[in-house]
Design a protein around this motif. Structure first.
Motif, PDB file in Angstrom:
ATOM      1  N   PHE A 240       0.844  -1.195   0.000  1.00 37.96           N
ATOM      2  CA  PHE A 240       0.000   0.000   0.000  1.00 37.96           C
ATOM      3  C   PHE A 240       0.874   1.237   0.000  1.00 37.96           C
ATOM      4  N   ASP A 241       0.240   2.393  -0.207  1.00 36.90           N
ATOM      5  CA  ASP A 241       0.987   3.649  -0.326  1.00 36.90           C
ATOM      6  C   ASP A 241       1.698   4.044   0.958  1.00 36.90           C
ATOM      7  N   GLY A 242       1.301   3.438   2.072  1.00 34.41           N
ATOM      8  CA  GLY A 242       1.919   3.783   3.342  1.00 34.41           C
ATOM      9  C   GLY A 242       3.416   3.559   3.380  1.00 34.41           C
ATOM     10  N   PHE A 243       3.916   2.612   2.610  1.00 33.54           N
ATOM     11  CA  PHE A 243       5.358   2.374   2.609  1.00 33.54           C
ATOM     12  C   PHE A 243       6.108   3.603   2.101  1.00 33.54           C
ATOM     13  N   ARG A 244       5.585   4.250   1.070  1.00 30.03           N
ATOM     14  CA  ARG A 244       6.252   5.456   0.562  1.00 30.03           C
ATOM     15  C   ARG A 244       6.246   6.566   1.607  1.00 30.03           C
ATOM     16  N   GLU A 245       5.126   6.696   2.317  1.00 35.06           N
ATOM     17  CA  GLU A 245       5.067   7.728   3.358  1.00 35.06           C
ATOM     18  C   GLU A 245       6.066   7.440   4.469  1.00 35.06           C
ATOM     19  N   ILE A 246       6.213   6.170   4.843  1.00 30.69           N
ATOM     20  CA  ILE A 246       7.199   5.799   5.864  1.00 30.69           C
ATOM     21  C   ILE A 246       8.599   6.177   5.398  1.00 30.69           C
ATOM     22  N   GLY A 247       8.911   5.881   4.138  1.00 31.48           N
ATOM     23  CA  GLY A 247      10.222   6.243   3.609  1.00 31.48           C
ATOM     24  C   GLY A 247      10.459   7.732   3.591  1.00 31.48           C
ATOM     25  N   GLU A 248       9.421   8.484   3.224  1.00 31.62           N
ATOM     26  CA  GLU A 248       9.562   9.937   3.162  1.00 31.62           C
ATOM     27  C   GLU A 248       9.726  10.556   4.546  1.00 31.62           C
ATOM     28  N   ARG A 249       9.029  10.001   5.546  1.00 28.64           N
ATOM     29  CA  ARG A 249       9.044  10.599   6.877  1.00 28.64           C
ATOM     30  C   ARG A 249      10.197  10.106   7.740  1.00 28.64           C
ATOM     31  N   GLY A 251      12.779   7.492   6.490  1.00 27.15           N
ATOM     32  CA  GLY A 251      13.928   6.924   5.795  1.00 27.15           C
ATOM     33  C   GLY A 251      15.076   7.916   5.711  1.00 27.15           C
ATOM     34  N   PRO A 252      16.237   7.447   5.254  1.00 24.75           N
ATOM     35  CA  PRO A 252      16.512   6.084   4.817  1.00 24.75           C
ATOM     36  C   PRO A 252      16.792   5.150   5.993  1.00 24.75           C
ATOM     37  N   ASP A 283      10.455   1.516  -1.373  1.00 24.41           N
ATOM     38  CA  ASP A 283       9.629   2.641  -0.931  1.00 24.41           C
ATOM     39  C   ASP A 283      10.089   3.215   0.406  1.00 24.41           C
ATOM     40  N   VAL A 284      10.477   2.331   1.348  1.00 23.64           N
ATOM     41  CA  VAL A 284      10.884   2.835   2.662  1.00 23.64           C
ATOM     42  C   VAL A 284      12.324   3.342   2.656  1.00 23.64           C
ATOM     43  N   LYS A 285      12.994   3.225   1.500  1.00 21.66           N
ATOM     44  CA  LYS A 285      14.351   3.756   1.302  1.00 21.66           C
ATOM     45  C   LYS A 285      15.359   3.028   2.189  1.00 21.66           C
TER      46      LYS A 285
END
Length: 344
Positions: A240-249, A251-252, A283-285
């Motif tokens: 789900f899109d949540g992985f990208r948000e986790i990476g952005e907030r 990560g890395p 996505d989570v970087k």
């Protein structure tokens, strides 16, 4: 899939008021994205029938697995920034000079009953009573292959803190774990303990340990943020899109402990296919991916080596470094990539 459908009798869950959580609506926790197809009773029974009577032969190993035994003295002597995979989603990490344990499952079966249900392919590389003192146990959700009541009770005297999503800690307290040792978080809430910052991050899954308590507790992934290493623990999740948000907030990350196993086309919203697990890692970087949720229990219809083979081929094609340790093998977090094809 989860073994939650196996249980029709367990201790009732104390109903705490979590109505202020953005994740709870009408008394139950929800995903940010609705599941495309809810698992109704008819589908659940169909899946259970296939599990019991129509499983391919290769979903379990045809030989004893090569497990490296561990001792407490070996763990205590190991350098900081070490990790050991103990099986399924149970990992022991040495961070900030202290030990941390994820989703500890040590019982013979991931089931409410020890006479039926998914049975271990291998014994844990170390007995519960031989583990060193644990700074914190990090729990992702309450399914039987992630929350082992017997293990939690046995570990309690040597654990300083149990960190859980909302409601899961209530189960622990009902089992006799002192409330002072339990810290429950909602998504994006954080806590610190012994120099490690733990952030409860979103996941797309479900919860429950019986036919009557579905989604009464929250599920989560976790970010483990230390001074020298940053680790992402996926718990269980569909993509789900949540992985990208986790990476952005957040990560890395140096390492992702990413669910890669127990997948099936019948439950795409709650477990990822290997290609999705790899995308979630990107996505989570995270720098290196360590696939988990495989190699210990028979929880799906795919061959037991399929997660290892698929993720190895996908990662090689995309140039993503993997860490594929044997059960019990030490991984140095600063040089985590590598490992032999031990499952072959």
């Amino acid at each position: 899939m989860s073994t939650a459908f196996l249980s029709s009798a367990c201790t009732s869950l104390p109903r705490a008021d979590y109505s202020s959580s953005p994740q709870q609506r009408e008394g139950n926790f929800r995903n940010t994205e609705p599941r495309r197809e809810a698992a109704g009773l008819a589908k659940t029974l169909q899946i259970a029938w296939r599990f019991m009577f129509d499983k391919p032969a290769d979903t379990v190993p045809d030989r004893a697995l090569d497990v490296l035994p561990l001792s407490q003295s070996e763990l205590l002597a190991a350098p900081d920034l070490s990790l050991w995979r103990l099986g399924h989603s149970t990992l022991l990490l040495k961070l900030e000079g202290r030990f941390w344990l994820t989703d500890p499952v040590f019982s013979l079966r991931a089931s409410p009953f020890q006479w039926m249900g998914p049975k271990r392919f291998h014994a844990p590389p170390i007995a519960l009573d031989q583990l060193p003192p644990i700074a914190g146990v990090i729990l992702s959700h309450d399914h039987y292959d992630h929350l082992d009541e017997a293990a939690v009770k046995a570990l309690a005297p040597k654990v300083e803190l149990f960190v859980t999503p909302l409601g899961v800690g209530d189960r622990l307290i009902a089992w006799g774990i002192p409330a002072a040792k339990v810290r429950q978080l909602d998504w994006w809430q954080a806590t610190e303990h012994q120099g490690l910052r733990l952030v409860c991050t979103p996941a797309q899954h479900f919860s429950g340990r019986s036919l009557s308590d579905g989604n009464q507790t929250l599920w989560a992934s976790w970010a483990l943020l230390g001074q020298q290493a940053r680790v992402f623990f996926s718990g269980d999740s569909g993509y789900f899109d949540g992985f990208r948000e986790i990476g952005e907030r957040l990560g890395p990350f140096d390492l992702s402990l990413m669910e890669t196993g127990a997948y099936d086309p019948q439950w795409p919203d709650v477990h990822m296919q290997p290609a999705q697990s790899l995308q979630a890692h990107l996505d989570v970087k995270a720098r290196v991916m360590l696939p988990i949720h495989n190699g210990t229990f028979d929880l799906a219809m795919h061959g037991w080596t399929d997660p290892f083979e698929q993720i190895s081929a996908l990662a090689e094609k995309q140039g993503v470094p993997l860490s594929m340790p044997r059960i019990g093998e030490r991984v140095a977090l600063q040089a985590a990539k590598g490992g032999s094809a031990w499952w072959r």
